[in-house]
Design a protein around this motif. Structure first.
Motif, mmCIF file in Angstrom:
data_model
loop_
_atom_site.group_PDB
_atom_site.id
_atom_site.type_symbol
_atom_site.label_atom_id
_atom_site.label_comp_id
_atom_site.label_asym_id
_atom_site.label_seq_id
_atom_site.Cartn_x
_atom_site.Cartn_y
_atom_site.Cartn_z
ATOM 1 N N ASP A 116 0.831 -1.198 0.000
ATOM 2 C CA ASP A 116 0.000 0.000 0.000
ATOM 3 C C ASP A 116 0.874 1.260 0.000
ATOM 4 O OD1 ASP A 116 -2.660 1.060 -0.015
ATOM 5 O OD2 ASP A 116 -2.319 1.740 2.042
ATOM 6 N N LYS A 117 1.997 1.182 0.698
ATOM 7 C CA LYS A 117 2.903 2.338 0.728
ATOM 8 C C LYS A 117 3.544 2.545 -0.655
ATOM 9 C CE LYS A 117 6.602 4.629 3.236
ATOM 10 N NZ LYS A 117 7.026 5.249 2.012
ATOM 11 N N VAL A 118 3.914 1.446 -1.296
ATOM 12 C CA VAL A 118 4.481 1.567 -2.650
ATOM 13 C C VAL A 118 3.438 2.196 -3.575
ATOM 14 C CG1 VAL A 118 5.304 0.260 -4.656
ATOM 15 C CG2 VAL A 118 6.064 -0.384 -2.360
ATOM 16 N N ARG A 119 2.199 1.717 -3.485
ATOM 17 C CA ARG A 119 1.116 2.289 -4.305
ATOM 18 C C ARG A 119 0.982 3.785 -4.066
ATOM 19 N NH1 ARG A 119 -2.653 5.224 -2.518
ATOM 20 N NH2 ARG A 119 -3.033 3.787 -0.790
ATOM 21 N N LYS A 120 1.002 4.177 -2.802
ATOM 22 C CA LYS A 120 0.843 5.600 -2.464
ATOM 23 C C LYS A 120 2.020 6.424 -2.996
ATOM 24 C CE LYS A 120 -0.225 8.454 1.605
ATOM 25 N NZ LYS A 120 -1.538 8.956 1.190
ATOM 26 N N ASP A 121 3.235 5.903 -2.809
ATOM 27 C CA ASP A 121 4.428 6.651 -3.229
ATOM 28 C C ASP A 121 4.503 6.816 -4.747
ATOM 29 O OD1 ASP A 121 5.116 6.803 -0.612
ATOM 30 O OD2 ASP A 121 6.716 5.311 -0.681
ATOM 31 N N ALA B 17 6.721 -5.259 -6.990
ATOM 32 C CA ALA B 17 7.679 -5.527 -8.065
ATOM 33 C C ALA B 17 7.414 -4.684 -9.309
ATOM 34 C CB ALA B 17 7.628 -7.015 -8.436
ATOM 35 N N ASN B 18 6.240 -4.068 -9.390
ATOM 36 C CA ASN B 18 5.849 -3.309 -10.610
ATOM 37 C C ASN B 18 5.264 -1.969 -10.175
ATOM 38 O OD1 ASN B 18 5.862 -5.493 -13.022
ATOM 39 N ND2 ASN B 18 5.194 -6.455 -11.121
ATOM 40 N N LYS B 19 6.156 -1.071 -9.761
ATOM 41 C CA LYS B 19 5.699 0.121 -9.043
ATOM 42 C C LYS B 19 4.865 1.066 -9.900
ATOM 43 C CE LYS B 19 9.480 -0.273 -5.786
ATOM 44 N NZ LYS B 19 9.917 -1.592 -6.296
ATOM 45 N N LEU B 20 5.143 1.090 -11.201
ATOM 46 C CA LEU B 20 4.460 2.064 -12.054
ATOM 47 C C LEU B 20 3.298 1.484 -12.848
ATOM 48 C CD1 LEU B 20 7.595 3.984 -13.357
ATOM 49 C CD2 LEU B 20 6.003 4.672 -11.557
ATOM 50 N N ALA B 21 2.973 0.236 -12.627
ATOM 51 C CA ALA B 21 1.863 -0.369 -13.393
ATOM 52 C C ALA B 21 0.528 0.038 -12.782
ATOM 53 C CB ALA B 21 1.998 -1.884 -13.375
ATOM 54 N N HIS B 22 -0.473 0.183 -13.645
ATOM 55 C CA HIS B 22 -1.843 0.329 -13.145
ATOM 56 C C HIS B 22 -2.379 -1.066 -12.838
ATOM 57 C CE1 HIS B 22 -2.067 4.558 -13.754
ATOM 58 N NE2 HIS B 22 -1.897 4.489 -15.060
ATOM 59 N N ILE B 23 -2.910 -1.229 -11.636
ATOM 60 C CA ILE B 23 -3.392 -2.550 -11.209
ATOM 61 C C ILE B 23 -4.845 -2.408 -10.743
ATOM 62 C CG2 ILE B 23 -3.076 -4.451 -9.563
ATOM 63 C CD1 ILE B 23 -0.107 -3.766 -9.446
ATOM 64 N N PRO B 24 -5.785 -3.042 -11.426
ATOM 65 C CA PRO B 24 -7.183 -2.924 -11.000
ATOM 66 C C PRO B 24 -7.536 -3.865 -9.849
ATOM 67 C CG PRO B 24 -7.039 -4.233 -13.003
ATOM 68 C CD PRO B 24 -5.629 -3.796 -12.676
ATOM 69 N N ALA B 25 -8.482 -3.410 -9.041
ATOM 70 C CA ALA B 25 -9.189 -4.333 -8.149
ATOM 71 C C ALA B 25 -10.300 -4.897 -9.031
ATOM 72 C CB ALA B 25 -9.750 -3.579 -6.958
ATOM 73 N N THR B 26 -10.081 -6.082 -9.569
ATOM 74 C CA THR B 26 -10.915 -6.598 -10.662
ATOM 75 C C THR B 26 -12.326 -6.963 -10.198
ATOM 76 O OG1 THR B 26 -10.095 -8.817 -10.211
ATOM 77 C CG2 THR B 26 -8.941 -7.574 -11.908
ATOM 78 N N ALA C 32 -3.719 -2.113 -5.392
ATOM 79 C CA ALA C 32 -4.491 -1.767 -6.596
ATOM 80 C C ALA C 32 -4.812 -0.266 -6.611
ATOM 81 C CB ALA C 32 -5.769 -2.589 -6.659
ATOM 82 N N ASN C 33 -4.941 0.283 -7.825
ATOM 83 C CA ASN C 33 -5.245 1.721 -7.960
ATOM 84 C C ASN C 33 -6.276 1.994 -9.045
ATOM 85 O OD1 ASN C 33 -3.427 1.085 -10.089
ATOM 86 N ND2 ASN C 33 -2.911 3.246 -10.312
ATOM 87 N N VAL C 34 -6.996 0.950 -9.476
ATOM 88 C CA VAL C 34 -7.960 1.108 -10.576
ATOM 89 C C VAL C 34 -9.240 0.357 -10.236
ATOM 90 C CG1 VAL C 34 -8.397 0.563 -13.022
ATOM 91 C CG2 VAL C 34 -6.092 1.215 -12.305
ATOM 92 N N LEU C 35 -10.377 0.944 -10.620
ATOM 93 C CA LEU C 35 -11.661 0.226 -10.569
ATOM 94 C C LEU C 35 -12.246 0.198 -11.977
ATOM 95 C CD1 LEU C 35 -13.253 1.575 -7.254
ATOM 96 C CD2 LEU C 35 -12.629 -0.814 -7.723
ATOM 97 N N MET C 36 -13.049 -0.823 -12.249
ATOM 98 C CA MET C 36 -13.560 -1.018 -13.610
ATOM 99 C C MET C 36 -15.086 -1.120 -13.632
ATOM 100 S SD MET C 36 -10.566 -3.531 -15.038
ATOM 101 C CE MET C 36 -10.706 -3.032 -16.735
ATOM 102 N N PRO C 37 -15.772 0.019 -13.575
ATOM 103 C CA PRO C 37 -17.234 -0.029 -13.639
ATOM 104 C C PRO C 37 -17.713 -0.578 -14.978
ATOM 105 C CG PRO C 37 -16.436 2.235 -13.837
ATOM 106 C CD PRO C 37 -15.249 1.394 -13.492
ATOM 107 N N ASN C 38 -18.869 -1.239 -14.919
ATOM 108 C CA ASN C 38 -19.381 -1.923 -16.112
ATOM 109 C C ASN C 38 -20.437 -1.060 -16.809
ATOM 110 O OD1 ASN C 38 -20.506 -3.715 -17.954
ATOM 111 N ND2 ASN C 38 -20.153 -5.474 -16.618
ATOM 112 N N PHE C 39 -20.185 -0.748 -18.078
ATOM 113 C CA PHE C 39 -21.139 0.037 -18.866
ATOM 114 C C PHE C 39 -21.790 -0.788 -19.974
ATOM 115 C CE2 PHE C 39 -18.949 3.335 -16.625
ATOM 116 C CZ PHE C 39 -19.886 4.352 -16.479
#
Ligand code: SF4
Length: 356
Positions: free
Chosen positions: A44-49, A264-273, A292-299
Motif C-alpha cells: 500500500d505504501k508503494v502504491r501511495k508513493d 515488483a511493478n511500481k508504475l503499473a496500473h493494477i485494477p481491483a478486478t 491496486a489503484n484502478v476500478l472497472m465499472p461496467n457500462f
C-alpha cells in the motif's frame, strides 16, 4: 518466516530492479495475520508513493460474447452451447460509449471473447468513431489477432491493449488451452508493444495445478515486460466449463499476488478486478488496500451483461448501467482516497524512471 524475515525480504524485493522468483515465492507462502498484513501495508505504501491516492476508472463495455477458444476456466468457451451469444450493433455500442463519456469516465475498455468473426474494418470504424466523437482513451481487450489487425486498430486511434497470459507457466498454459499456442500469445504481447500500445496483461490465481512458484514467476514476467497494466483475478469455476468441479482461487492468495505484483511493478496500473469482487464477498476494497489503484465499472447495457458470463455470480450484474459511479465514490472515500477522473495513461509515459 518471522516478522523480521518478512520485512527483510520485502525490502529486498522492493529494492530490486528484477526480483528473484524464489524471494517472491517465499512471500506468497507467508501465513499468519501479522505477516500477511506486513506485506499488504508495504504494498500500500508503494502504491501511495508511486501512484498516489487517486483511483482511476476504466469503463468496460462487453460488446461481443462470441469466442472460438476453449479455455477450461471460462464460461465463454465455445463448447458452452447453453450460453446465448451476442455481438452489439454499432449504434448501441456508441450509445453505451456516449453514456460512459457523459459519466466522466475517460477510458472505455472494449472487451469481447476471442471472436474470429470480428471484422477488423468494423472494429477500426468503431475505434475511429469513438476517437472523433469523445475525448476518451480506448483500450481493446479482444484477444489474439495478426499484426496487421493490431496495426490497423492502433492507426485508428486505439491507445491500449489488454491481453492476459492467465499463466506464464507454459506447461500449465498448454494444459488448459487446447489448440492455443503459448509462444504465439507471447509474440502478440511483443507486437502490441512494438506498435506503441500501452500494454496490459495479467494472470488468474488458483488455477488447477498452479503452484506458488508459478505465480512468483508470473510476477517476475510482468516486471520483465514492463507492463503498463496488470490484471489479477481469482479463478472462479463456471458450471459450463471443463473446470466446473474445481475449487475457486483463494482470496488471500489473490490479494498477496496483487500486493507483490505492486511491489515488483511500481508504475503499473493494477485494477481491483470485478472477479475479486465476485467471490464469497466483495474483496475489491481489500485489493485497493494492498496495491491496486484502478476500478472497472461496467457500462455494458443491462440486456447483455448477464450473457457475458466468464465466471458466475459476477458482481454488479443487476446494477443500473453507470450505477457504479456512486458506489465507486463511496469506496474511495471510505479509504480516504478519491476517484481520479483523468485518462490514467501509463505512468511510464510521464517520464518517471522506469527501472523501479
Ligand atoms: S478466456 Fe477469453 S479466449 Fe478463453 S474462452 Fe474465455 S473469452 Fe474465450
Amino acid at each position: 518466516m518471522n516478522m523480521s524475515d518478512t520485512g527483510a525480504l520485502l525490502n529486498k524485493v522492493g529494492a530490486s530492479s528484477l526480483p528473484e522468483p524464489g524471494d517472491i515465492e517465499r512471500l506468497l507462502a507467508v501465513q499468519g495475520e501479522d505477516g500477511i498484513r506486513e506485506i499488504f501495508v508495504f504494498a500500500d505504501k508503494v502504491r501511495k508513493d508511486f501512484c498516489g491516492d487517486g483511483i482511476i476508472l476504466r469503463g468496460i463495455i462487453e460488446f461481443s460474447s462470441f469466442c472460438t477458444r476453449e479455455c477450461f476456466y471460462c464460461g465463454l468457451n465455445k463448447g458452452n452451447v447453453v450460453l446465448k451469444r451476442y455481438r452489439m450493433k454499432k449504434p448501441e455500442l456508441f450509445e453505451a460509449v456516449r453514456f460512459l463519456a457523459e459519466s466522466n469516465v475517460k477510458t472505455v475498455v472494449l472487451q469481447s471473447g476471442d471472436d474470429a468473426n470480428l471484422d477488423p474494418s468494423w472494429m477500426r470504424d468503431v475505434i475511429s468513431g469513438i476517437k472523433s466523437n469523445f475525448d476518451i482513451a480506448v483500450t481493446l481487450s479482444i484477444g489474439e489477432r495478426n499484426a496487421g489487425d493490431y496495426r490497423l486498430w492502433r492507426q485508428a486511434g486505439a491507445d491500449r491493449f489488454l491481453l492476459k497470459m492467465e499463466t506464464t507457466d507454459e506447461a500449465l498454459y498448454s494444459s488448459m488451452h487446447p489448440r492455443m499456442d503459448f509462444k504465439r500469445r507471447l509474440r502478440c504481447l511483443y507486437t502490441l508493444k512494438d506498435l506503441g500500445y500501452q500494454v496490459g496483461s495479467g494472470n488468474i490465481v488458483g488455477l488447477p495445478g498452479q503452484t506458488l512458484s508459478s505465480i512468483a514467476r508470473d510476477i517476475v514476467f510482468f516486471r520483465k515486460m514492463e507492463l503498463d497494466m496488470i490484471g489479477i483475478g481469482p479463478f472462479i469455476p463456471h458450471k459450463d466449463s471443463r473446470f466446473a468441479d474445481q475449487s475457486p482461487g483463494d482470496p488471500v492468495l489473490t490479494l498477496k499476488t496483487i500486493a507483490l505484483t505492486r511491489i515488483a511493478n511500481k508504475l503499473a496500473h493494477i485494477p481491483a478486478t470485478t472477479a475479486l469482487g465476485s467471490l464469497d464477498k466483495d474483496y475489491r476494497l481489500d485489493g485497493l488496500k494492498c496495491g491496486a489503484n484502478v476500478l472497472m465499472p461496467n457500462f455494458t447495457p443491462s440486456c447483455y451483461r448477464r450473457l457475458y458470463e466468464i465466471y458466475p455470480h459476477k458482481r454488479c450484474i443487476d446494477e443500473p448501467v453507470g450505477g457504479c459511479g456512486i458506489c465507486m465514490d463511496d469506496a474511495a472515500r471510505s479509504l480516504g482516497r478519491f476517484i481520479d477522473y483523468s485518462r490514467g495513461d501509463s505512468l511510464k509515459k510521464k517520464g518517471v524512471v522506469t527501472n523501479v
